[in-house]
Design a protein around this motif. Structure first.
Motif, PDB file in Angstrom:
ATOM      1  N   ARG A  59       0.822  -1.218   0.000  1.00 46.52           N
ATOM      2  CA  ARG A  59       0.000   0.000   0.000  1.00 46.52           C
ATOM      3  C   ARG A  59       0.854   1.266   0.000  1.00 46.52           C
ATOM      4  NH1 ARG A  59      -2.589  -3.292   3.449  1.00 46.52           N
ATOM      5  NH2 ARG A  59      -1.758  -2.308   5.324  1.00 46.52           N
ATOM      6  N   GLU A  60       1.906   1.269   0.807  1.00 48.04           N
ATOM      7  CA  GLU A  60       2.688   2.489   1.006  1.00 48.04           C
ATOM      8  C   GLU A  60       3.802   2.683  -0.023  1.00 48.04           C
ATOM      9  OE1 GLU A  60       1.945   4.863   3.067  1.00 48.04           O
ATOM     10  OE2 GLU A  60       0.362   3.766   4.108  1.00 48.04           O
ATOM     11  N   ARG A  62       4.371   0.421  -2.983  1.00 44.88           N
ATOM     12  CA  ARG A  62       4.067  -0.140  -4.303  1.00 44.88           C
ATOM     13  C   ARG A  62       5.253  -0.880  -4.927  1.00 44.88           C
ATOM     14  NH1 ARG A  62       2.992   4.805  -3.674  1.00 44.88           N
ATOM     15  NH2 ARG A  62       4.478   5.560  -5.197  1.00 44.88           N
TER      16      ARG A  62
END
Length: 170
Positions: A59-60, A62
């Motif tokens: 999420r943070e 990639r």
């Protein structure tokens, strides 16, 4: 496993704690985009929260590639962990590297586990089946070359080159 060449032994002696998912969630936003996110050992699949950690970085940061290096000694746990990594990082290519250091007797001796070689081959079969349905999964083999297996390195290379479903060998 009790591999004499494993760098995780230093960590065992130092008794340093692993980062928690909460600590990783605080850290990850400061890392920025990643090409590679690599999990290695000792044995990373022993962490039940490994897919959760991969999801935080997915999420943070990639990552384009998520690399899991595993000894493959527990085929069912290995397959389950990889399936969860695929779900946790839906935009990443998942690359799994199984350790195979030589013919059965050599590999088992180096890893300190009777039957280790057969377990790795079972893990490979399970991952090969998973990869048949998941184009983002690549399955490979890592071979550690050291003085104890130097005489059988050619046999190890020949064995790995003959295995079905191996995308790469390092």
């Amino acid at each position: 496993a009790r591999c004499g060449f494993c760098f995780s032994r230093e960590r065992e002696r130092s008794c340093l704690p692993e980062l928690s998912p909460a600590e990783i969630a605080k850290l990850a936003p400061s890392v920025g985009p990643l090409l590679w996110l690599s999990f290695s050992g000792g044995e990373p699949t022993l962490r039940a929260d490994l897919p959760e950690i991969a999801g935080i970085f997915a999420r943070e940061c990639r990552p384009v590639f998520v690399l899991l290096s595993t000894n493959g000694l527990d085929p069912d746990r290995t397959r389950a962990c990889v399936a969860r990594l695929i779900d946790a990082a839906p935009r990443s290519t998942i690359i799994v590297k199984l350790s195979l250091d030589g013919p059965a007797q050599v590999h088992d001796r180096l890893r300190g586990v009777d039957g280790a070689h057969a377990r790795v081959l079972r893990s490979l079969a399970l991952l090969r089946d998973l990869a048949a349905h998941e184009p983002r999964l690549e399955v490979g083999v890592n071979t550690v070359l050291c003085a104890a297996n130097l005489d059988t390195a050619g046999a190890a290379l020949a064995e790995v080159s003959g295995l079905a479903g191996v995308d790469s060998h390092t």
